[in-house]
Motif scaffolding. Structure first.
Motif, PDB file in Angstrom:
ATOM      1  N   ILE A  27       0.408  -1.537  15.349  1.00 55.29           N
ATOM      2  CA  ILE A  27       1.656  -1.450  14.451  1.00 55.29           C
ATOM      3  C   ILE A  27       1.478  -1.961  12.907  1.00 55.29           C
ATOM      4  O   ILE A  27       2.391  -1.517  12.223  1.00 55.29           O
ATOM      5  N   GLN A  28       0.468  -2.945  12.822  1.00 57.87           N
ATOM      6  CA  GLN A  28       0.462  -3.225  11.350  1.00 57.87           C
ATOM      7  C   GLN A  28       0.180  -1.827  10.319  1.00 57.87           C
ATOM      8  O   GLN A  28       0.149  -1.505   9.546  1.00 57.87           O
ATOM      9  N   ARG A  29      -1.128  -1.061  11.310  1.00 55.31           N
ATOM     10  CA  ARG A  29      -1.336   0.217  10.483  1.00 55.31           C
ATOM     11  C   ARG A  29      -0.271   1.162  10.250  1.00 55.31           C
ATOM     12  O   ARG A  29      -0.084   1.742   9.237  1.00 55.31           O
ATOM     13  N   ARG A  30       0.657   0.940  11.637  1.00 55.69           N
ATOM     14  CA  ARG A  30       1.725   1.827  11.195  1.00 55.69           C
ATOM     15  C   ARG A  30       2.759   1.520  10.061  1.00 55.69           C
ATOM     16  O   ARG A  30       3.384   2.095   9.352  1.00 55.69           O
ATOM     17  N   TYR A  31       2.780   0.305  10.188  1.00 54.16           N
ATOM     18  CA  TYR A  31       3.664  -0.080   8.965  1.00 54.16           C
ATOM     19  C   TYR A  31       3.065   0.051   7.672  1.00 54.16           C
ATOM     20  O   TYR A  31       4.054   0.495   6.684  1.00 54.16           O
ATOM     21  N   LEU A  32       2.068  -0.166   7.584  1.00 54.58           N
ATOM     22  CA  LEU A  32       1.428   0.216   6.208  1.00 54.58           C
ATOM     23  C   LEU A  32       1.697   1.817   5.939  1.00 54.58           C
ATOM     24  O   LEU A  32       1.948   2.113   4.804  1.00 54.58           O
TER      25      LEU A  32
ATOM     26  N   VAL B  29       4.157   3.896   7.216  1.00 54.95           N
ATOM     27  CA  VAL B  29       5.356   4.126   6.775  1.00 54.95           C
ATOM     28  C   VAL B  29       6.061   3.629   5.443  1.00 54.95           C
ATOM     29  O   VAL B  29       6.951   4.097   4.814  1.00 54.95           O
TER      30      VAL B  29
ATOM     31  N   LYS C 218      -2.487  -5.355   2.960  1.00 55.71           N
ATOM     32  CA  LYS C 218      -3.081  -4.386   3.582  1.00 55.71           C
ATOM     33  C   LYS C 218      -3.264  -3.155   2.640  1.00 55.71           C
ATOM     34  O   LYS C 218      -2.136  -2.920   1.964  1.00 55.71           O
TER      35      LYS C 218
ATOM     36  N   VAL D 291       0.568  -2.774   0.526  1.00 51.73           N
ATOM     37  CA  VAL D 291       1.701  -3.566   1.210  1.00 51.73           C
ATOM     38  C   VAL D 291       1.405  -5.126   1.558  1.00 51.73           C
ATOM     39  O   VAL D 291       0.046  -5.444   1.693  1.00 51.73           O
TER      40      VAL D 291
ATOM     41  N   ILE E 249       6.140  -8.132  12.887  1.00 52.50           N
ATOM     42  CA  ILE E 249       5.842  -6.959  12.482  1.00 52.50           C
ATOM     43  C   ILE E 249       6.507  -5.651  12.866  1.00 52.50           C
ATOM     44  O   ILE E 249       6.845  -4.818  12.415  1.00 52.50           O
TER      45      ILE E 249
ATOM     46  N   TYR F 197       8.799  -3.297  11.078  1.00 56.35           N
ATOM     47  CA  TYR F 197       8.661  -1.820  11.265  1.00 56.35           C
ATOM     48  C   TYR F 197       9.933  -0.893  11.417  1.00 56.35           C
ATOM     49  O   TYR F 197      10.067   0.050  10.829  1.00 56.35           O
TER      50      TYR F 197
END
Lengths: 232, 232
Positions: free
Chosen positions: A140-145, A147, B65, B73, B140, B144
DNA sequence: CGCTCTATTGATAAACCTCAAATACAGTGG
DNA sequence: CCACTGTATTTGAGGTTTATCAATAGAGCG
């Protein structure tokens, strides 16, 4: 056609059972409760008290999160062999998401006291559980980045690639994402609208990268999507 | 003016030490290694091997990140009493983020073997560690959802409220967010650009909701921001 | 074959970013 | 104390991306 997952597969592949012997897995499963879910039924609701965690043994779940205005995102898909709601159960909190079955789905559920007892008896379970949660966090951290920093079409590409890796099945003409997947689903998974997804897929279809039908996506040229997703 | 955090505070408030006695905390700290960081120095880099976890005892860290195109971000701020890099350490993986100190900062670091040994000796540590990771996951996931479903100005409002809860200090005229916080920082934390943040803050300043200066935000009317963030 | 749900496509508008230029601010050294 | 310098911030203009709305087409099912 549907992806299923036998109990013996479970022993080998379920993330919860890493490092455990088949007999141990059987015992652990014996302490859980099996649930059969019809398509589109809800296993748990965002906001309910999160007393159980679940291992999917057949079928798939879709985890969605709703905001106060009623807009929805797909946090994750959960397939056979994967665990869900570990966080809510461990934390004694509320489920942060809603879990809906996609087709007919079978899960095994354990409540917290049972899980705690099992962890004492089989410490590998605790390790696997932590590992599971850590993977979710990383994802989810990757996807947060993504988005936050990437354009819609790149995010759609990444979403398709993620789903392909997760549920891809080789066909003669490409790789089918083997779940019913509407434009709206892809939009909810990518943080956009179904219209934009539709336009994007149409464009990619013209370029021969994908082939799509009603709730169905076949990826013909994954490499093109990868380099599209990573272009500057 | 700077928020500091004495060792005795540590025993009481650090998330890692929940349920432990002061003497136990002292022993645990004895097994770690203290690091002093100058402002703006880097504790660990995204992509490095994640061998240690860290407890902040003074000051604050910023976790960022970066994507391949170099866009950044802010995943989280970490203050005194908070733990970071637990996930990377446990997973034996790479740090998924970069940790930079904001002012002078002191941290205590433990490597994985030490942490494992400590967890055996003080099982509460393991519990606290899991709890920490679960909180990060919940946070997170919420953000998100926000970044996928909400407009920029609502997200900025939420970011300020989050930072206020985390680092707010009462002043005569409102609540100061007590870290140096540029428009760029707020943008990186909200998934937008510094220009949009600047315009938004200007508008709110006219309405009397906030007062802002160079790298400084005072929130005058938190309630207004809350209802703005949650409007349909 | 008609009904329902999904998908497509065009037109339009809104939100937001980008770029450029000007201004404000804090710290430094004279 | 003041000028100077390097950032941080503001603001305007313009453009791009993406969402929204509306209307139509297509697919599947009984």
């Amino acid at each position: 056609m549907h992806r299923t997952f036998s109990i013996t597969d479970c022993f080998e592949r379920a993330e919860l059972f890493n490092g455990l012997a088949a007999t141990q897995c059987e015992k652990i499963i014996g302490h859980g409760i099996k649930h059969q879910l019809q398509p589109q039924s809800i296993l748990f609701h965002q906001g309910q008290k999160g007393t159980h965690c679940y291992l999917v043994t057949h079928g798939q779940l879709k985890l969605t999160k709703l905001n106060k205005q009623g807009k929805e995102v797909i946090i994750r898909y959960v397939g056979a062999g994967e665990l869900t709601a570990a966080a809510a159960m461990l934390k004694n909190g509320l489920y942060p998401v809603t879990a809906t079955s996609i087709h007919e789905t079978e899960v095994i559920g354990w409540d917290k006291p049972t899980m705690i007892a099992l962890m004492r008896q089989y410490p590998d379970i605790a390790i696997n559980l932590i590992d599971t949660v850590l993977s979710r966090l990383d994802d989810i951290q990757r996807r947060y980045l993504e988005v936050c920093t990437e354009q819609v079409d790149q995010r759609i590409a990444r979403s398709l690639l993620r789903l392909m890796r997760w549920a891809g099945s080789r066909q003669q003409d490409g790789i089918l994402i083997d779940i019913p997947l509407s434009r709206q689903n892809i939009a909810d998974y990518s943080g956009t609208t179904l219209y934009t997804v539709s336009r994007t897929l149409s464009a990619w279809e013209k370029r021969g990268w994908v082939k799509s039908g009603r709730e169905k996506i076949v990826i013909i040229d994954p490499h093109a999507l990868v380099s599209f997703a990573e272009q500057p």
